[in-house]
Every structure is written in C-alpha cells, then in structure tokens.
Design an enzyme around this catalytic site. Structure first.
Site, short mmCIF file in Angstrom:
data_model
loop_
_atom_site.label_atom_id
_atom_site.label_comp_id
_atom_site.label_asym_id
_atom_site.label_seq_id
_atom_site.Cartn_x
_atom_site.Cartn_y
_atom_site.Cartn_z
CB SER A 85 34.47 41.07 4.43
OG SER A 85 34.18 42.44 4.57
CD GLU A 86 34.74 42.39 0.01
OE1 GLU A 86 34.42 41.51 -0.80
OE2 GLU A 86 34.13 42.62 1.05
CB THR A 87 42.02 44.74 1.35
OG1 THR A 87 42.15 44.21 2.67
CG2 THR A 87 43.08 45.83 1.15
#
Length: 265
Positions: free
Chosen positions: A45-47
């Site tokens: 979902s996020e980096t």
C-alpha cells in the site's frame, strides 16, 4: 546502483499483522518516475523513501510516500515503519525524528515499546448523506464527514465488518479514499474502522495512520475523551493508541521487521 530495502509490519506487535510498508533509505533523491516504479514493484500500500536533511544527526529527515500508483501527502504506517528502521537497523541514536513532508513538519518519538507519530488533525466537516455511498459500500451510513477522505459512520462494528464495497464505484468518488467507522463494542477499545482507496491503488488498507487524523477528532468529541484506543478491523488487523490534541493528534503503535534486502538498479 544498490539500495537497501526493508519491509516492516506496522501497527502490530506480531509478524503478518498490521500493515506492511516498504522502507527505502536514500542519501539523495531518485527521479520521481523511478520512485513510482519501485513502489509499483514493491506492490504494497505504501513505500516510503527518506533522505537525511542537513542536520540529520539531530534527527531531521524528509519523507516521501508512494502507493503503487501515486504519491500521497501523508502516511502513518509507513512513517512508523521508517522510524522503526532508523532505530532498529540503522542505529539512529536520538529519541525523536523530525520529518519534513508535503503535509508540513511531523515528528516521531519512541514511547516505551511503541512509536508515536505527531500528525496534523484533519477533522473535516459533516455533510448530507448521499444514497450512492450506501450503494457503493453495501450499507447506508448514519452520518458522514468530508475532508480529502470521506468518513462514513455506521451504527455498529458488525456493520463495518460486513461491508463489501464496490471498488469500481468507490474509484468514481471525488475523495481520495473512504473510511468506515463505528463504536468498538469491545472492552478496552473505543472505535473501529476500515479504509478503502482503490482510486490510488489500495483496495483495502490494513492499517491507516492518516485516516486517524480524521477519526480521532470525531471520536474524541463524540465520546468526550481525548485518549482513545482504536482497532482497524481489516483482515490483518491493527491496534492504534490515539490522543486528540486540538490541531494535532498522536498515534502510537508498534512495528515488526519482516525482511531486509537490496534493490538492484
């Protein structure tokens, strides 16, 4: 070129719980297109990418967050994961990390076995209910709050747990994502939530710190308390300890490292 890569489960004390985030420490920024492609390849979902500022030894860093399809201006679980990496794996000695970001100054501190995020409050405004929201979510809410995200309030935890959103319909909404929330109906907890953001490549986010910037002011006012315990009831589950501080909120959680590796460019 080789870059370090960490994957950390955030807002959980157990591996395979909470929300996995990829953490990529940098010494200088990569081209934006390359960071987008790395985030897409990580498929989380996020980096989060971070670069030390001129006074990094004093705890100053700049953070940027990417979903698999877009840069976002704020991300709680990836910030918690990055702080965990700095303390656990990169030997950062300070007790506070100061963050420059698209959302202004933020900070992270160590609190016992937890990590506390100091984020802006985003209370939003009450809005009239739209029948499209009930149709897209699978159940009609009893109230709605609009900010950059849309927060839909339900009567019970059971309703929130049973939601089966139409992701294509949600993608047509003007908002970045949709929060569903209800009273916790569980000893030791105050409210529950789920978060959906298919428009930016996240069908359901397992744990969402930024959504709590809107959730915390709402539940603090509704329940008459500034200290709250929250569960995000995604399939992975997450626990967040929250404090309402007016124009700021504190969100505390734990983190566990899943992997450490290298990116070859």
């Amino acid at each position: 070129m080789q870059l370090k890569l960490f994957q950390v489960d955030a807002f959980t004390s157990e591996l395979f719980g909470g929300n996995p985030a990829a953490v990529v420490p940098l010494t200088q920024w990569l081209p934006d297109e390359l960071m987008v492609r790395i985030a897409m390849e990580n498929n989380l979902s996020e980096t989060v990418f971070f670069v030390p500022e001129a006074h990094a030894s004093a705890g100053d860093f700049r953070f940027r967050w990417f979903t698999p399809s877009a840069e976002v201006d704020l991300c709680g679980h990836a910030s918690l994961a990055a702080a965990h990496v700095l303390w656990r794996h990169l030997d950062f000695p300070g007790q506070e990390i100061r963050i420059q970001s698209m959302s202004g100054p933020l900070s992270v501190t160590r609190e016992g076995d937890g990590i506390s995020l100091d984020f802006p409050a985003r209370p939003g405004e009450p809005v009239a209910l739209d029948p499209r929201w009930g149709a897209a979510m699978g159940a009609m809410p009893v109230a709605a709050i609009s900010d950059r995200k849309l927060m839909l309030v339900y009567e019970s935890r059971e309703q929130v747990a049973a939601l089966t959103p139409d992701m294509a319909a949600l993608s047509e909404f003007d908002h970045l994502g949709v929060i569903a929330t209800a009273p916790a109906e569980e000893a030791g907890f105050d409210f529950v939530s789920r978060f959906f953001a298919p428009k930016i490549g996240i069908p359901e986010d397992p744990a969402t710190g930024a959504a709590h910037c809107t959730l915390i002011p709402y539940w603090a006012e509704r329940l008459g308390t500034q200290t709250l315990a929250a569960r995000q009831i995604s399939p992975r589950g997450a626990v967040l300890r929250c404090v309402n501080r007016g124009d700021r909120v504190t969100i505390t959680g734990q983190a566990v490292t899943y992997l450490e590796g290298k990116i070859y460019l």
